[in-house]
Design a protein around this motif. Structure first.
Motif, PDB file in Angstrom:
ATOM      1  N   SER A  43       0.614  -1.156  -0.054  1.00 35.95           N
ATOM      2  CA  SER A  43      -0.052   0.094   0.003  1.00 35.95           C
ATOM      3  C   SER A  43       0.646   1.238  -0.034  1.00 35.95           C
ATOM      4  N   SER A  44       2.025   1.383   0.765  1.00 34.44           N
ATOM      5  CA  SER A  44       2.490   2.310   1.049  1.00 34.44           C
ATOM      6  C   SER A  44       3.608   2.575  -0.270  1.00 34.44           C
ATOM      7  N   ALA A  45       3.784   1.632  -1.094  1.00 32.58           N
ATOM      8  CA  ALA A  45       4.314   1.770  -2.288  1.00 32.58           C
ATOM      9  C   ALA A  45       3.746   1.885  -3.516  1.00 32.58           C
ATOM     10  N   ALA A  46       2.358   2.189  -3.245  1.00 36.55           N
ATOM     11  CA  ALA A  46       1.542   2.284  -4.672  1.00 36.55           C
ATOM     12  C   ALA A  46       1.687   3.556  -5.246  1.00 36.55           C
ATOM     13  N   ALA A  47       1.793   3.345  -6.510  1.00 34.56           N
ATOM     14  CA  ALA A  47       1.902   4.463  -7.434  1.00 34.56           C
ATOM     15  C   ALA A  47       0.642   5.445  -7.374  1.00 34.56           C
ATOM     16  N   SER A  48       0.801   6.506  -7.641  1.00 32.42           N
ATOM     17  CA  SER A  48      -0.200   7.531  -7.831  1.00 32.42           C
ATOM     18  C   SER A  48      -1.031   7.195  -9.073  1.00 32.42           C
ATOM     19  N   GLY A  49      -2.372   7.452  -8.873  1.00 35.21           N
ATOM     20  CA  GLY A  49      -3.113   7.157  -9.927  1.00 35.21           C
ATOM     21  C   GLY A  49      -3.415   8.353 -11.050  1.00 35.21           C
ATOM     22  N   PRO A  50      -4.459   8.193 -12.020  1.00 34.95           N
ATOM     23  CA  PRO A  50      -5.281   7.052 -12.365  1.00 34.95           C
ATOM     24  C   PRO A  50      -4.720   5.793 -13.092  1.00 34.95           C
ATOM     25  N   TRP A  51      -5.490   4.802 -12.879  1.00 35.68           N
ATOM     26  CA  TRP A  51      -4.922   3.821 -13.770  1.00 35.68           C
ATOM     27  C   TRP A  51      -5.923   3.202 -14.752  1.00 35.68           C
ATOM     28  N   SER A  52      -5.573   2.614 -15.578  1.00 34.40           N
ATOM     29  CA  SER A  52      -6.273   2.104 -16.579  1.00 34.40           C
ATOM     30  C   SER A  52      -5.815   0.988 -17.513  1.00 34.40           C
ATOM     31  N   PHE A  53      -6.704  -0.196 -17.813  1.00 29.22           N
ATOM     32  CA  PHE A  53      -5.920  -1.462 -18.482  1.00 29.22           C
ATOM     33  C   PHE A  53      -6.779  -2.040 -19.127  1.00 29.22           C
TER      34      PHE A  53
END
Length: 345
Positions: A43-53
């Motif tokens: 969680s702490s290492a998560a990249a900032s969004g937004p995300w789509s695939f």
């Protein structure tokens, strides 16, 4: 995939009890506050969004931020780990841990001690454990259109309601296609495909492909059969739909091509008819739950096969790990077998 699921014992868990469903619902209600969850390194290492695939269903998946908590089929998780996403994988399903506590072959480089196993066999998938992980995305293979690999039909709706689900097609396309698609998905999730470990694995895979082509050309037409053993049936796999066999054929390997109906993955032969195809080499499905050479010695038809008599039988990882690192050893093993074997059929 080269075996029908119906050929395996379906040790399926029951549906959620009423109490379990309520508990899962409570967990799901809490999922809306995931942005405040800093309890895990992922969680702490998560990249900032937004995300789509866009997956291979095809379905566009979107989120306000890049998923940081992944649950995946074990072989899928292994591919993602190869691409640098081990720390984002919180749970897996599918054969992961053997009875002696060691990792199954399809776990590959995945550190199984760092993930929760929510199902360790076909038909096993704990919806309660899955929901409790508050996953951001579920990822698995798709051998047939719309079918989520190792997601049980009886609990599929509950499972797919927990988090977005991505499926990558691994049937009816050559091995390189799902490898590329998993790399694209991993990149969208924050993987660095230029990292030395990934680049080295890709170079190894490309060299292995070239070496296999050379070995096949120099073999003098050694014929190779890929199959799987069960108590009553010998399954001969088809290069028309199986991604690994399709790719091996493209590279010049002389494969036994069984008679299949439509888009079937294999031809089913009774053991009395197991000698229908004359192969110089047999690669036998090595997955847990399938019969191995030591289990087949009591079958006269098996012992009579030319490849068996010549001791030219080798283990086959029938569900590949779709990464360059995971697939390179498959090509290397086939190359080594061709080089050390001779025509006997």
């Amino acid at each position: 995939m080269n075996m029908s699921l119906s050929s395996f014992p379906l040790s399926r868990r029951g549906l959620l009890t009423a109490g379990g469903a309520v508990a899962a619902g409570a967990v799901l209600s809490a999922c809306g506050s995931k942005d405040d969850d800093t309890s895990s390194p992922a969680s702490s290492a998560a990249a900032s969004g937004p995300w789509s695939f866009t997956d291979d269903v095809p379905k566009e998946l979107t989120a306000d931020r890049t998923p940081s908590k992944i649950v995946a089929f074990t072989g899928t998780a292994a591919a993602l780990a190869d691409l640098g996403l081990q720390d984002k994988i919180v749970g897996v399903f599918g054969e992961t841990k053997k009875s002696d506590g060691t990792a199954e072959e399809q776990a590959g480089s995945l550190d199984i001690g760092k993930v929760q196993i929510i199902g360790n066999a076909w038909g096993e998938f704990s919806v309660e454990k899955y929901a409790a992980l508050t996953p951001d995305v579920l990822i698995t293979h798709m051998f047939d259109p719309g079918a989520y690999w190792y997601v049980p039909d009886e609990s599929k709706d509950k499972i797919l309601a927990v988090a977005p689900a991505a499926a990558i097609s691994v049937g009816r396309v050559p091995l390189t296609k799902p490898i590329e698609r998993y790399a694209e998905l991993a990149k969208s999730l924050g993987a660095d495909l230029t990292a030395p470990k990934v680049a080295e694995a890709k170079a190894r895979f490309e060299k292995a492909a070239a070496d296999l082509t050379a070995a096949a050309k120099a073999s003098g037409g050694v014929k190779v059969l890929f199959g799987s053993g069960s108590p009553d049936i010998f399954y001969v796999s088809s290069a028309a739909v199986s991604s690994d066999l399709m790719y091996f054929k493209e590279l010049g390997v002389d494969l036994i091509l069984p008679e299949v109906k439509g888009q079937d993955y294999y031809e089913s032969l009774s053991w009395e008819n197991a000698d229908k195809y004359k192969a110089d080499i047999i690669f036998l499905d090595s997955r847990t739950g399938t019969l191995q050479p030591k289990d087949l010695v009591s079958k006269p038809a098996w012992n009579a096969l030319p490849a068996v008599k010549a001791n030219q039988v080798f283990p086959w990882q029938a569900v590949p790990i779709y990464s360059w690192n995971g697939a390179a050893p498959l090509l290397e093993a086939l190359t080594a077998a061709i080089k050390k074997s001779k025509k006997v059929a």
